[in-house]
Write an enzyme that holds these catalytic residues in place. Structure first.
Site, mmCIF file in Angstrom:
data_model
loop_
_atom_site.group_PDB
_atom_site.id
_atom_site.type_symbol
_atom_site.label_atom_id
_atom_site.label_comp_id
_atom_site.label_asym_id
_atom_site.label_seq_id
_atom_site.Cartn_x
_atom_site.Cartn_y
_atom_site.Cartn_z
ATOM 1 N N LYS A 39 4.807 7.197 1.018
ATOM 2 C CA LYS A 39 3.887 6.354 0.250
ATOM 3 C C LYS A 39 4.475 4.978 -0.035
ATOM 4 C CE LYS A 39 0.644 6.774 -3.568
ATOM 5 N NZ LYS A 39 -0.345 6.014 -2.851
ATOM 6 N N GLY A 44 11.823 5.878 -3.224
ATOM 7 C CA GLY A 44 12.507 6.227 -1.977
ATOM 8 C C GLY A 44 11.974 5.458 -0.784
ATOM 9 N N CYS A 45 10.667 5.298 -0.731
ATOM 10 C CA CYS A 45 10.041 4.602 0.395
ATOM 11 C C CYS A 45 10.358 3.106 0.361
ATOM 12 C CB CYS A 45 8.538 4.839 0.398
ATOM 13 S SG CYS A 45 8.131 6.590 0.639
ATOM 14 N N THR A 46 10.433 2.544 -0.836
ATOM 15 C CA THR A 46 10.808 1.139 -0.974
ATOM 16 C C THR A 46 12.263 0.946 -0.572
ATOM 17 O OG1 THR A 46 9.162 0.778 -2.702
ATOM 18 C CG2 THR A 46 10.993 -0.789 -2.603
ATOM 19 N N ALA A 49 12.379 1.107 3.275
ATOM 20 C CA ALA A 49 11.804 -0.096 3.875
ATOM 21 C C ALA A 49 12.734 -1.293 3.701
ATOM 22 C CB ALA A 49 10.436 -0.393 3.272
#
Length: 153
Positions: A39, A44-46, A49
């Site tokens: 998401k 974690g995704c940030t 990325a």
């Protein structure tokens, strides 16, 4: 049916943050880091990325193009890219078709709750569109290093 090492990736990968179709023929001759994440704008995704953003030039120097995939919308991807200054495309796999082809759409559990979601996974793909390696234990904070270190071994 999940893709595995040695399999060819699909011709059409999906739609990017501009609503444009992303096709493997447009990536011909380039190696690809295709990373699936749950998401936009989550911790974690940030981190993942931003690791890929910070290592982007080194990944490019190693011959890789980077593309992220989540089930978020085109609009969500646009905001995520703008907020985090991401230099690569994000595919809006809103119907999870690509997640399912790659075998990363699966049952997950959190806080005693079971739900369907994306398994954080990265596929390294060669210049001919063939899966070379699958990273299923992603180090979100050091993901670019994880990819580059592995390729240097």
């Amino acid at each position: 049916m999940a893709l595995k090492v040695g399999d060819r990736i699909p011709e059409i990968l999906g739609v990017n943050q501009y609503g444009e179709e992303v096709k493997t023929k447009d990536l011909a001759g380039k190696k690809l880091v295709l990373y699936f994440y749950p998401k936009d704008n989550t911790p974690g995704c940030t981190a993942e990325a931003c690791s890929l953003r910070d290592g982007y030039e080194r990944l490019r120097a190693a011959g890789y193009e980077v593309i992220g995939v989540s089930k978020d919308s085109v609009k969500s991807h646009q905001k995520f890219i703008e907020k985090q200054d991401l230099p690569f495309q994000l595919i809006a796999d809103t119907d999870t078709t690509l997640n399912q082809v790659f075998g990363v759409w699966a049952e997950k559990k959190m806080a005693g709750r079971t739900y369907m979601g994306t398994l954080r996974t990265t596929f390294l793909i060669d210049e001919n569109g063939i899966v070379e390696k699958i990273i299923d234990k992603v180090d979100t904070k050091q993901h670019a290093e994880q990819i580059l270190d592995d390729k240097l071994r």
